[in-house]
Scaffold this motif. Structure first.
Motif, PDB file in Angstrom:
ATOM      1  N   GLU A 256       3.778  76.199 -60.112  1.00 41.30           N
ATOM      2  CA  GLU A 256       3.744  76.008 -61.564  1.00 41.30           C
ATOM      3  C   GLU A 256       3.039  74.707 -61.946  1.00 41.30           C
ATOM      4  O   GLU A 256       2.515  74.590 -63.050  1.00 41.30           O
ATOM      5  CB  GLU A 256       5.166  76.008 -62.123  1.00 41.30           C
ATOM      6  CG  GLU A 256       5.864  77.356 -62.002  1.00 41.30           C
ATOM      7  CD  GLU A 256       7.281  77.333 -62.542  1.00 41.30           C
ATOM      8  OE1 GLU A 256       7.763  78.399 -62.983  1.00 41.30           O
ATOM      9  OE2 GLU A 256       7.910  76.248 -62.525  1.00 41.30           O
ATOM     10  N   LYS A 257       3.013  73.749 -61.043  1.00 44.27           N
ATOM     11  CA  LYS A 257       2.370  72.462 -61.315  1.00 44.27           C
ATOM     12  C   LYS A 257       0.974  72.336 -60.703  1.00 44.27           C
ATOM     13  O   LYS A 257       0.352  71.293 -60.795  1.00 44.27           O
ATOM     14  CB  LYS A 257       3.247  71.322 -60.790  1.00 44.27           C
ATOM     15  CG  LYS A 257       4.417  70.983 -61.678  1.00 44.27           C
ATOM     16  CD  LYS A 257       3.960  70.437 -63.022  1.00 44.27           C
ATOM     17  CE  LYS A 257       3.222  69.117 -62.895  1.00 44.27           C
ATOM     18  NZ  LYS A 257       2.716  68.653 -64.211  1.00 44.27           N
TER      19      LYS A 257
ATOM     20  N   SER B 246       7.879  77.614 -55.451  1.00 44.87           N
ATOM     21  CA  SER B 246       7.714  78.139 -56.806  1.00 44.87           C
ATOM     22  C   SER B 246       7.373  77.019 -57.778  1.00 44.87           C
ATOM     23  O   SER B 246       6.469  77.151 -58.615  1.00 44.87           O
ATOM     24  CB  SER B 246       8.999  78.850 -57.247  1.00 44.87           C
ATOM     25  OG  SER B 246       8.918  79.247 -58.599  1.00 44.87           O
ATOM     26  N   LEU B 247       8.083  75.898 -57.678  1.00 46.40           N
ATOM     27  CA  LEU B 247       7.878  74.787 -58.606  1.00 46.40           C
ATOM     28  C   LEU B 247       6.494  74.167 -58.433  1.00 46.40           C
ATOM     29  O   LEU B 247       5.844  73.802 -59.418  1.00 46.40           O
ATOM     30  CB  LEU B 247       8.970  73.742 -58.392  1.00 46.40           C
ATOM     31  CG  LEU B 247      10.394  74.199 -58.737  1.00 46.40           C
ATOM     32  CD1 LEU B 247      11.416  73.246 -58.135  1.00 46.40           C
ATOM     33  CD2 LEU B 247      10.585  74.305 -60.247  1.00 46.40           C
ATOM     34  N   ARG B 248       6.030  74.049 -57.191  1.00 42.34           N
ATOM     35  CA  ARG B 248       4.725  73.419 -56.986  1.00 42.34           C
ATOM     36  C   ARG B 248       3.599  74.333 -57.464  1.00 42.34           C
ATOM     37  O   ARG B 248       2.562  73.857 -57.936  1.00 42.34           O
ATOM     38  CB  ARG B 248       4.556  73.008 -55.532  1.00 42.34           C
ATOM     39  CG  ARG B 248       4.434  74.124 -54.499  1.00 42.34           C
ATOM     40  CD  ARG B 248       2.993  74.399 -54.125  1.00 42.34           C
ATOM     41  NE  ARG B 248       2.864  75.526 -53.209  1.00 42.34           N
ATOM     42  CZ  ARG B 248       1.693  76.055 -52.878  1.00 42.34           C
ATOM     43  NH1 ARG B 248       0.570  75.580 -53.361  1.00 42.34           N
ATOM     44  NH2 ARG B 248       1.648  77.089 -52.063  1.00 42.34           N
TER      45      ARG B 248
ATOM     46  N   LEU C  57       7.349  68.665 -57.114  1.00 38.87           N
ATOM     47  CA  LEU C  57       7.998  69.672 -57.952  1.00 38.87           C
ATOM     48  C   LEU C  57       7.501  69.620 -59.385  1.00 38.87           C
ATOM     49  O   LEU C  57       7.691  70.569 -60.136  1.00 38.87           O
ATOM     50  CB  LEU C  57       9.517  69.460 -57.955  1.00 38.87           C
ATOM     51  CG  LEU C  57      10.338  69.951 -56.767  1.00 38.87           C
ATOM     52  CD1 LEU C  57       9.951  69.248 -55.465  1.00 38.87           C
ATOM     53  CD2 LEU C  57      11.821  69.733 -57.030  1.00 38.87           C
TER      54      LEU C  57
ATOM     55  N   CYS D 109      15.413  76.621 -59.260  1.00 39.95           N
ATOM     56  CA  CYS D 109      14.250  76.146 -60.024  1.00 39.95           C
ATOM     57  C   CYS D 109      14.667  75.703 -61.430  1.00 39.95           C
ATOM     58  O   CYS D 109      14.194  74.664 -61.930  1.00 39.95           O
ATOM     59  CB  CYS D 109      13.191  77.243 -60.116  1.00 39.95           C
ATOM     60  SG  CYS D 109      12.371  77.630 -58.549  1.00 39.95           S
ATOM     61  N   ARG D 110      15.536  76.467 -62.056  1.00 39.54           N
ATOM     62  CA  ARG D 110      15.995  76.073 -63.398  1.00 39.54           C
ATOM     63  C   ARG D 110      16.788  74.764 -63.342  1.00 39.54           C
ATOM     64  O   ARG D 110      16.675  73.922 -64.241  1.00 39.54           O
ATOM     65  CB  ARG D 110      16.830  77.197 -64.011  1.00 39.54           C
ATOM     66  CG  ARG D 110      15.978  78.395 -64.446  1.00 39.54           C
ATOM     67  CD  ARG D 110      16.797  79.424 -65.208  1.00 39.54           C
ATOM     68  NE  ARG D 110      17.762  80.099 -64.340  1.00 39.54           N
ATOM     69  CZ  ARG D 110      17.476  81.154 -63.594  1.00 39.54           C
ATOM     70  NH1 ARG D 110      16.238  81.652 -63.597  1.00 39.54           N
ATOM     71  NH2 ARG D 110      18.402  81.721 -62.834  1.00 39.54           N
TER      72      ARG D 110
ATOM     73  N   ARG E 225      14.255  71.985 -63.210  1.00 40.28           N
ATOM     74  CA  ARG E 225      13.530  71.776 -64.465  1.00 40.28           C
ATOM     75  C   ARG E 225      14.448  71.256 -65.580  1.00 40.28           C
ATOM     76  O   ARG E 225      14.001  70.518 -66.458  1.00 40.28           O
ATOM     77  CB  ARG E 225      12.885  73.088 -64.916  1.00 40.28           C
ATOM     78  CG  ARG E 225      11.762  73.592 -64.033  1.00 40.28           C
ATOM     79  CD  ARG E 225      10.460  72.892 -64.338  1.00 40.28           C
ATOM     80  NE  ARG E 225       9.346  73.481 -63.580  1.00 40.28           N
ATOM     81  CZ  ARG E 225       8.662  72.852 -62.640  1.00 40.28           C
ATOM     82  NH1 ARG E 225       8.968  71.599 -62.322  1.00 40.28           N
ATOM     83  NH2 ARG E 225       7.668  73.451 -62.010  1.00 40.28           N
TER      84      ARG E 225
ATOM     85  N   GLU F 196       8.504  67.050 -61.514  1.00 45.75           N
ATOM     86  CA  GLU F 196       9.597  66.486 -62.287  1.00 45.75           C
ATOM     87  C   GLU F 196       9.758  65.002 -61.959  1.00 45.75           C
ATOM     88  O   GLU F 196       9.302  64.538 -60.915  1.00 45.75           O
ATOM     89  CB  GLU F 196      10.911  67.216 -61.966  1.00 45.75           C
ATOM     90  CG  GLU F 196      10.952  68.661 -62.404  1.00 45.75           C
ATOM     91  CD  GLU F 196      10.930  68.839 -63.913  1.00 45.75           C
ATOM     92  OE1 GLU F 196      11.442  67.953 -64.620  1.00 45.75           O
ATOM     93  OE2 GLU F 196      10.413  69.869 -64.374  1.00 45.75           O
TER      94      GLU F 196
ATOM     95  N   THR G 134      10.178  79.374 -63.785  1.00 50.68           N
ATOM     96  CA  THR G 134      10.274  78.716 -65.091  1.00 50.68           C
ATOM     97  C   THR G 134       9.538  79.501 -66.160  1.00 50.68           C
ATOM     98  O   THR G 134      10.033  79.678 -67.278  1.00 50.68           O
ATOM     99  CB  THR G 134       9.694  77.292 -65.017  1.00 50.68           C
ATOM    100  OG1 THR G 134      10.315  76.578 -63.951  1.00 50.68           O
ATOM    101  CG2 THR G 134       9.911  76.539 -66.323  1.00 50.68           C
TER     102      THR G 134
END
Length: 806
Positions: free
Chosen positions: A672-673, A668-670, A628, A473-474, A477, A630, A758
C-alpha cells in the motif's frame, strides 16, 4: 592428455554441467581452460539421468536459462558433429485435482507474461496428445510444444567436443586431492598426478561438490539422494511421436523411448546418499532398486496409463542425483574465496546445463552472469544450511515436494525450529503462526483465540489467515502493533576507512551527521541494484547496517569484496546478538514515551534518525524508520533484553489497543505504501531510476561511487522500463507473476502483488516499457482470467507521507 602445470581456469567435474561451462568458456575465447574429471566424463549422475527437458520456471530469468538450453540442444549436433538425440516432442502436464488445475493456470499466466508458448488443454485434448492416458479424474492440462528430451551422455560428449575444438583441455582419471591457498584465493589445485597452478577454480563436481568445495575452504549445502526410474519392455502398443508426460498428482513422469516408456517419480522418503561424504571411488555405478519406493509412483502411473499393466520391466535405474536444500541449483562466486566458483546441486542438471553453463561462463569472464539469478545464487545460503542434519531433512523433503502442489504463499515443515528469537515462546503462547526465513522462526500472523494456528493456503480463494492479517493491518493503520523482526541481518562496520569505503559503495550520500539514517541502494557498474538497505551513522567512522533476513550473506559479500584490504575497515555480524522489535502505528509514540527515558517527540527524534535510549533496564538503539508506512521505530537491543522490553511495551499499549502483527501484514502494508522488495521489485536487472528510486541516488556527493557513470547515463537517457503500481477492484488473489496487458498486448509481469487490507483492493507492481507506463488503464491476467487494473502515481495510502513524518 597429460596434466599441465598451469591453467588459468580449472573446472572440476566432467558431467553435463562442467562440460557445458567449459564449452561456453571456449565460446567466450577462453582457451587456457582445464577440465579435471576423476574417472570418465558423465561418470557421476549424468550418465544415468532420464534426460527430460522442461523449460518453464516461475521466474523469467530462470525460464530464459532453460529456453537457451533447448535452443542449444537443437543446434549442438550440427555444430560439433556429435549426436545429442535431442527430441523436441513437447511436454504434457496433467492436473488431476482442482488445486493442481489452479497451479497450472497460474503457470499458464506466467508463461504468457514471458511470451512463452504454452497451451491449456481440456481432458479430451490432453488425451489427443497422449492417447495412452485414461482421462478419468483429469481436470485440465498444459502443453509446451518446444520441450522434449535429450540423451545425457551424448549431450555431454557434444559439450566436450565443442570445448576441445575451442582449445579447452580435458583430462580424465585425475583425482583432485586438495588445494593450496594464498589469502582468500586458491593458487594451486592438487591432484594425484601433480599440482596445477591456476587463477580461477570452478567446482562442478556433482554429487562430490560438497566434499571438493570443503577442501577449498568453501561450504556449499549440496547433497545427494537416490532417484529411481524404470524402462519398460518394447511393445507395438506404444505409438511413435508421444510427448513427454508428467502427472504430478500421481508423482510420476514419463519419457517416450523407441517402442518403450521410461517412467520415474518423486516419491516420499527417498534415502540420502553419502550424507557423511560421497566416496571418490564411486563412479559409473548404480544402487540396488527399491521395490517399495518404485510402487509409490508406478502404481499411480498404471492407473493413468493402463498399458503399463501389460508391459514388463526391462531395467530399473536407481542412482544418486545432486540436490540442494531448496531443490534449486547452487551457482556463483563462493563467499569464502575470491576465485572459487561453484555450479552444483542440479537436480535437473540435464535440462539446465546449457543455460547454466552459459551463465557461469559469463559470470567467470565478466564478473556477473548478465541477468539476475538470485534464486540459484550460492549466497542465498548461510551457515545453518550447511549442517548435515539440515541438509538431510530438507533435501529429502525437497525431493518429495518436487511434484507436490506449490502454493504461492506456503511454508515448509522440514528442518524447522533451529533459529528462534528470544520472543519465540512468548509469541507462540499468543497463537503466532510461524514461517521460516534463513532458518529463523518468524511470526507470519496470529490466529484468533480458538482458531487453529496453522496455515491453510489457497490459489484462487482466500487463505485461512486472510481475516486475521486484515485485522493486524487495521491495527497498524489505526492504533499500534509490535512485530518481532529479530531475524534482520545486522552488521557493524567501523574503522578509519569505513566512511570512504561505504561512500564508494552507496548510491546515496552517507555524508550525514552522526545519528542519521540513510536508505540506499548498492549498485553494480551497470547501475543495477545489488542491494537495498539502510545505514545508521553512529559516529564518523562507525556504521550500523540493516538488511533483510536472507540477504546478509549476499549483501555483506558484496560489501566485503569492495572493502580495502589494508585492515582499515572491520565488519562484525551482530545479527544473533541483537533482537529487533518494531513498534509502529499512529499511537506508537504514546506507547514509547511511557517507557523510554529519552525524548521521542518529533522535533527531538525526527524521521530517518537513530538515537540511543533506555527502555526499562535495556540499552536500545532506536531507528525511526518504517516499512509499513506508519509512525514507528525499530528497536535494536541486546537479545537478552528482548522479552523485558516487549513486556514493557505491551503493558504500556494495552489500553491503547496495541496488537501483535506478523510478516504477512508487513507485506500488505508495504504494498500500500509502494515500498519495494529486493529480489522481486528490484534486482540487478533494473536501475534505481527504472524502479522509481531516483531520490536515493546522489550525484551531488563529490566522491565517485560504483555505478555512477552508468546511472548518470541512465538518468540522462531516461529509463527503458518503469515500475508501475496497479490497483484491481475485482475480488482476486494476486501474488506476483501475473501478466500485465493492455489492448491485447502483454507488456510485462507483476513483480509482487497482494491484497491491500486498508484500501480493500488488490495491489500489484510491475515493469512495463517506459512508453507504455503512462496509461491509466491496464489489465492483469491471473489464473487465465483478465481483470481491469488502474494505474496510480505514488502510494495507495498516505502518498504525502504525513503519517510517517508526524
Amino acid at each position: 592428455m597429460s596434466l599441465p602445470s598451469h591453467a588459468r581456469i580449472v573446472v572440476i567435474g566432467g558431467g553435463a554441467v562442467g562440460c557445458s561451462i567449459a564449452y561456453h568458456l571456449g565460446k567466450l575465447g577462453q582457451k587456457d581452460v582445464l577440465v579435471l574429471e576423476k574417472s570418465g566424463l558423465t561418470h557421476g549422475s549424468t550418465w544415468h539421468a532420464a534426460g527430460l527437458v522442461g523449460q518453464l520456471r516461475s521466474k523469467r530469468n530462470l525460464t530464459r536459462l532453460m529456453q537457451y538450453s533447448a535452443q542449444l540442444y537443437g543446434r549442438l549436433e550440427a555444430e560439433t558433429g556429435q549426436a545429442t538425440e535431442w527430441k523436441p516432442v513437447g511436454s504434457l502436464r496433467l492436473a488431476s485435482s482442482e488445486e493442481r488445475w489452479s497451479e497450472l493456470k497460474r503457470m499458464a499466466t506466467t508463461a504468457r507474461s514471458f511470451d512463452f508458448e504454452l497451451h491449456t488443454l481440456s481432458p479430451k485434448e490432453a488425451q489427443g496428445k497422449f492417447p495412452l492416458i485414461a482421462p478419468d479424474g483429469i481436470v485440465g492440462a498444459v502443453f509446451v510444444p518446444n520441450d522434449g528430451s535429450v540423451e545425457p551422455s551424448s549431450l555431454t560428449m557434444a559439450y566436450a567436443k565443442g570445448a576441445r575444438t575451442a582449445g579447452v583441455r580435458i583430462v580424465e582419471n585425475v583425482l583432485v586431492t586438495g588445494f593450496e591457498v594464498a589469502g582468500r584465493r586458491i593458487s594451486r589445485v592438487l591432484t594425484d598426478q601433480g599440482a596445477v597452478a591456476c587463477e580461477i577454480v570452478v567446482v562442478a563436481a556433482g554429487i562430490w561438490a560438497r566434499d571438493v568445495a570443503r577442501m577449498a575452504g568453501v561450504s556449499v549445502p549440496a547433497g545427494a539422494v537416490e532417484h529411481q526410474y524404470l524402462i519398460t519392455e518394447k511393445s507395438n502398443a506404444i505409438p511413435a511421436g508421444l510427448p513427454t508426460l508428467r502427472d504430478p498428482d500421481r508423482i510420476f513422469y514419463l519419457k517416450p523411448e523407441p517402442g518403450a516408456l521410461a517412467v520415474g517419480g518423486w516419491e516420499k522418503g527417498t534415502p540420502t546418499f553419502g550424507a557423511s561424504g560421497v566416496p571418490f571411488a564411486f563412479g559409473r555405478e548404480l544402487l540396488q532398486p527399491n521395490q517399495d519406493r518404485l510402487e509409490q509412483f508406478l502404481l499411480p502411473a498404471a492407473e493413468r496409463l493402463p498399458v503399463l499393466n501389460e508391459l514388463g520391466i526391462r531395467t530399473v535405474i536407481n542412482g544418486p542425483i545432486p540436490i540442494s536444500p531448496d531443490g534449486e541449483p547452487i551457482m556463483g562466486l563462493a563467499p569464502e574465496r575470491d576465485n572459487v566458483y561453484v555450479a552444483c546441486g542440479f537436480t535437473s542438471g540435464i535440462a539446465a546445463s546449457g543455460g547454466a553453463g552459459k551463465a557461469m561462463a559469463e559470470w567467470i569472464v565478466d564478473g556477473e552472469p548478465g541477468l539476475d539469478l538470485w534464486a540459484f545464487d550460492v549466497r542465498r545460503f548461510g551457515s545453518h544450511h550447511m549442517s548435515a542434519k539440515y541438509l538431510a531433512e530438507r533435501s529429502v523433503d525437497s525431493y518429495w515436494r518436487y511434484y507436490q502442489i506449490h502454493y504461492p504463499i506456503e511454508e515448509l515443515e522440514s528442518a524447522r525450529g533451529g533459529r528462534r528469537s528470544p520472543l519465540y515462546p512468548l509469541l507462540k503462547a499468543k497463537n503466532a503462526v510461524f514461517g521460516s526465513r534463513f532458518g529463523w522462526e518468524r511470526p507470519n500472523w496470529f490466529a484468533p483465540a480458538g482458531a487453529p494456528a496453522i496455515d491453510e493456503p489457497s490459489f484462487e480463494g482466500r487463505p485461512n489467515w486472510f481475516g486475521a492479517v486484515g485485522a493486524e493491518c487495521r491495527a497498524a493503520r489505526e492504533r499500534a502493533v509490535l512485530i518481532d523482526q529479530s531475524s534482520f541481518s545486522k552488521f557493524e562496520i567501523a574503522g578509519p576507512g569505513a566512511f570512504a569505503a561505504l561512500q564508494r559503495l552507496a548510491a546515496n550520500d552517507l555524508d550525514k551527521p552522526a545519528g542519521a539514517l540513510v536508505y540506499t541502494q548498492l549498485c553494480n557498474e551497470r547501475g543495477g541494484i545489488e542491494a537495498d538497505l539502510t545505514f545508521a551513522r553512529l559516529d564518523e567512522n562507525r556504521f550500523y547496517m540493516v538488511t533483510g533476513s536472507a540477504f546478509g550473506v549476499r549483501d555483506m559479500g558484496w560489501i566485503k569484496s569492495h572493502l580495502p584490504t589494508d585492515g582499515s575497515v572491520t565488519v562484525q555480524d551482530v545479527t544473533s546478538a541483537r533482537a529487533t522489535i518494531n513498534l509502529a502505528g499512529p499511537l506508537s509514540r504514546q506507547i514509547l514515551e511511557q517507557v523510554a527515558d529519552g525524548d521521542v517527540a518529533n522535533q527531538a527524534f525526527p524521521y530517518m534518525t537513530a538515537r540511543h535510549l533506555h527502555i526499562g533496564f535495556a540499552p536500545v538503539l532506536a531507528l525511526r524508520v518504517t516499512y509499513l508506512g506508519e509512525l514507528g521505530w525499530e528497536l535494536h537491543l541486546p537479545a537478552e533484553y528482548a522479552a523485558h522490553v516487549y513486556e514493557l511495551l505491551w503493558a504500556a499499549g494495552r489500553d491503547l489497543g496495541l496488537a501483535n502483527a506478523g510478516y504477512r501484514a508487513i507485506d500488505s502494508l508495504r504494498l500500500e505504501k509502494r515500498y519495494l522488495y529486493w529480489g522481486a521489485d528490484i534486482t540487478p536487472d533494473y536501475t534505481p531510476f527504472e524502479a522509481g528510486l531516483g531520490f536515493a541516488v546522489s550525484f551531488k556527493k563529490t566522491s565517485d561511487f560504483i555505478g555512477r557513470a552508468a546511472l548518470e547515463k541512465a538518468k540522462a537517457a531516461g529509463p527503458a522500463y518503469k515500475l508501475i503500481t496497479l490497483l484491481v477492484d475485482a475480488d482476486v488473489q494476486l501474488y506476483g507473476g501475473e501478466a500485465i496487458r493492455r489492448n491485447g498486448k502483454v507488456l510485462g509481469v507483476t513483480s509482487s502483488a497482494g491484497w491491500g487490507h486498508t484500501i480493500g483492493k488488490a495491489i500489484a507492481f510491475g515493469y512495463v516499457p517506459a512508453d507504455e507506463a503512462g496509461h491509466g488503464d491496464y489489465e492483469i491476467e491471473a489464473f487465465t482470467r483478465r481483470h481491469a487494473a488502474r494505474r496510480i502515481d505514488g502510494a495507495a495510502v498516505d502518498p504525502q507521507r504525513k503519517k510517517i513524518l508526524s
